[in-house]
Design a protein around this motif. Structure first.
Motif, PDB file in Angstrom:
ATOM      1  N   GLU A 118     -59.779 -13.244  22.608  1.00 55.83           N
ATOM      2  CA  GLU A 118     -58.008 -12.833  22.484  1.00 55.83           C
ATOM      3  C   GLU A 118     -56.826 -11.740  21.301  1.00 55.83           C
ATOM      4  OE1 GLU A 118     -54.982 -13.379  24.989  1.00 55.83           O
ATOM      5  OE2 GLU A 118     -56.212 -14.146  24.835  1.00 55.83           O
ATOM      6  N   GLN A 121     -57.640  -7.976  22.505  1.00 56.93           N
ATOM      7  CA  GLN A 121     -57.247  -8.114  23.692  1.00 56.93           C
ATOM      8  C   GLN A 121     -55.239  -7.844  23.291  1.00 56.93           C
ATOM      9  OE1 GLN A 121     -57.558  -9.784  27.455  1.00 56.93           O
ATOM     10  NE2 GLN A 121     -58.986 -11.540  26.403  1.00 56.93           N
ATOM     11  N   GLU A 122     -54.435  -8.544  22.559  1.00 55.07           N
ATOM     12  CA  GLU A 122     -53.560  -8.429  21.821  1.00 55.07           C
ATOM     13  C   GLU A 122     -53.201  -6.910  21.351  1.00 55.07           C
ATOM     14  OE1 GLU A 122     -53.151 -11.937  19.450  1.00 55.07           O
ATOM     15  OE2 GLU A 122     -52.717 -13.527  21.411  1.00 55.07           O
ATOM     16  N   LYS A 125     -54.247  -3.356  23.386  1.00 52.26           N
ATOM     17  CA  LYS A 125     -54.542  -3.703  24.547  1.00 52.26           C
ATOM     18  C   LYS A 125     -53.461  -2.138  25.128  1.00 52.26           C
ATOM     19  CE  LYS A 125     -50.841  -8.008  25.500  1.00 52.26           C
ATOM     20  NZ  LYS A 125     -50.797  -8.442  25.901  1.00 52.26           N
ATOM     21  N   SER A 128     -49.288  -2.042  23.422  1.00 53.17           N
ATOM     22  CA  SER A 128     -49.132  -3.740  23.000  1.00 53.17           C
ATOM     23  C   SER A 128     -48.176  -3.465  22.093  1.00 53.17           C
ATOM     24  CB  SER A 128     -50.871  -4.051  22.263  1.00 53.17           C
ATOM     25  OG  SER A 128     -50.059  -4.938  21.746  1.00 53.17           O
ATOM     26  N   THR A 130     -47.830  -6.222  20.085  1.00 54.49           N
ATOM     27  CA  THR A 130     -47.501  -7.645  19.359  1.00 54.49           C
ATOM     28  C   THR A 130     -47.543  -7.443  17.624  1.00 54.49           C
ATOM     29  OG1 THR A 130     -49.924  -7.642  18.758  1.00 54.49           O
ATOM     30  CG2 THR A 130     -49.157  -8.937  21.485  1.00 54.49           C
ATOM     31  N   SER A 133     -50.566  -5.771  16.187  1.00 55.11           N
ATOM     32  CA  SER A 133     -50.802  -4.012  16.481  1.00 55.11           C
ATOM     33  C   SER A 133     -49.455  -3.272  16.045  1.00 55.11           C
ATOM     34  CB  SER A 133     -50.186  -4.287  18.352  1.00 55.11           C
ATOM     35  OG  SER A 133     -50.459  -3.285  18.985  1.00 55.11           O
ATOM     36  N   GLN A 166     -54.053 -11.909  12.563  1.00 52.54           N
ATOM     37  CA  GLN A 166     -54.179 -11.469  14.038  1.00 52.54           C
ATOM     38  C   GLN A 166     -55.030 -10.738  13.821  1.00 52.54           C
ATOM     39  OE1 GLN A 166     -51.725  -9.991  16.793  1.00 52.54           O
ATOM     40  NE2 GLN A 166     -50.734 -12.009  17.217  1.00 52.54           N
TER      41      GLN A 166
END
Length: 292
Positions: A118, A121-122, A125, A128, A130, A133, A166
């Motif tokens: 996860e 991906q965050e 992707k 993104s 987030t 990112s 993250q």
């Protein structure tokens, strides 16, 4: 006792040919002689899929999908939701189920099929936005001496702690050291704006990545994931290295982890000394001198 309710005509009978349990042992995959793949728990069905040829291997890929290899040469990844992905070019000699995926051994290749984590991906992707990112973009802009770094940091100022977490978490799921460094540099960059946030987590992740990269080296050949290392535990990793006669690496890891002498240095050297005595072709005096 597993009560599998197979959809079919009344009174029909089928035989179970293969069974595979998920890593948590909460889900089960069953293959019948009629070519039906039944996926469910011990109380209800989650999904099913009709196969067009005989199954050679069946194994869970994490908790959400089942990997099957058919005599036709195709491999299918069947999700518990019913979605099926066909995979080509896989000719496995052996398949091993892991806690977070499935390991496929074939001639000349060693593949690990697993779900993209996860945090990864965050961050990666497409499109993104987030916090992780944006922090990665800020770090890259800072390294390029671009003024946009300040703009990116201001965008996530209130969520900077989430962004750092993250990046640290995502780094643990990647295999390429260059990608790991990229994320850890971003985490360090973001952490510089916080008051001691995630310092211990950052240090522990650096330590874990160093261990994983050492074990994954092609001369060692132990491509572990972070989840597999956590399940295996670090002392057991050292035991595996000792069993494979990789004493220098086992000793280096023991010293790096600062294990006490009984569990670390002395234990590794004791195994090395026994191995040296058993395999030495020199006379006893020379062997004793080498060991001492």
């Amino acid at each position: 006792i597993l009560d599998v309710q197979i959809d079919g005509s009344p009174g029909s009978e089928v035989a179970i040919t293969k069974v595979a349990l998920s890593p948590s042992q909460n889900n089960v995959a069953v293959v019948t002689d009629s070519g039906l793949l039944w996926i469910g728990t011990f109380t209800r069905k989650l999904s099913h899929y009709q196969l067009d040829s005989e199954v050679v291997f069946v194994s869970w890929c994490g908790e959400d999908a089942v990997f099957i290899y058919l005599t036709s040469g195709l491999a299918n990844l069947v999700h518990i939701s019913g979605v099926v992905e066909v995979m080509y070019g896989i000719s496995p000699i052996a398949i091993t189920q892991e806690c977070d995926g499935v390991r496929v051994l074939s001639r000349g290749f060693h593949d690990l099929i697993h779900k993209v984590a996860e945090p990864v991906q965050e961050i990666f992707k497409i499109g993104s936005m987030t916090p992780g990112s944006i922090l990665l973009m800020a770090s890259q802009a800072f390294n390029n001496k671009s003024h946009k770094a300040d703009e990116y940091v201001r965008m996530i100022e209130a969520r900077l702690d989430q962004a750092v977490s993250q990046c640290i978490a995502a780094a643990g799921f990647l295999f390429q050291p260059s990608h790991q460094k990229q994320l850890m540099r971003a985490a360090k960059f973001g952490n510089s704006f916080l008051q001691g946030f995630a310092t211990d987590t950052f240090y522990q992740q650096c330590q874990t990545l160093k261990l994983l990269n050492a074990a994954r080296h092609y001369k060692i050949g132990m491509p572990l994931t972070a989840s597999q290392l956590n399940n295996l535990s670090r002392p057991v990793l050292i035991d595996r290295l000792i069993a494979r006669r990789l004493f220098p690496l086992a000793l280096a890891i023991s010293q790096y982890l600062k294990l006490n002498s009984a569990e670390g240095k002395n234990r590794v050297l004791g195994h090395w000394a026994c191995y040296k005595v058993e395999t030495s072709t020199a006379d006893e005096a020379e062997t004793a001198r080498q060991v001492s």
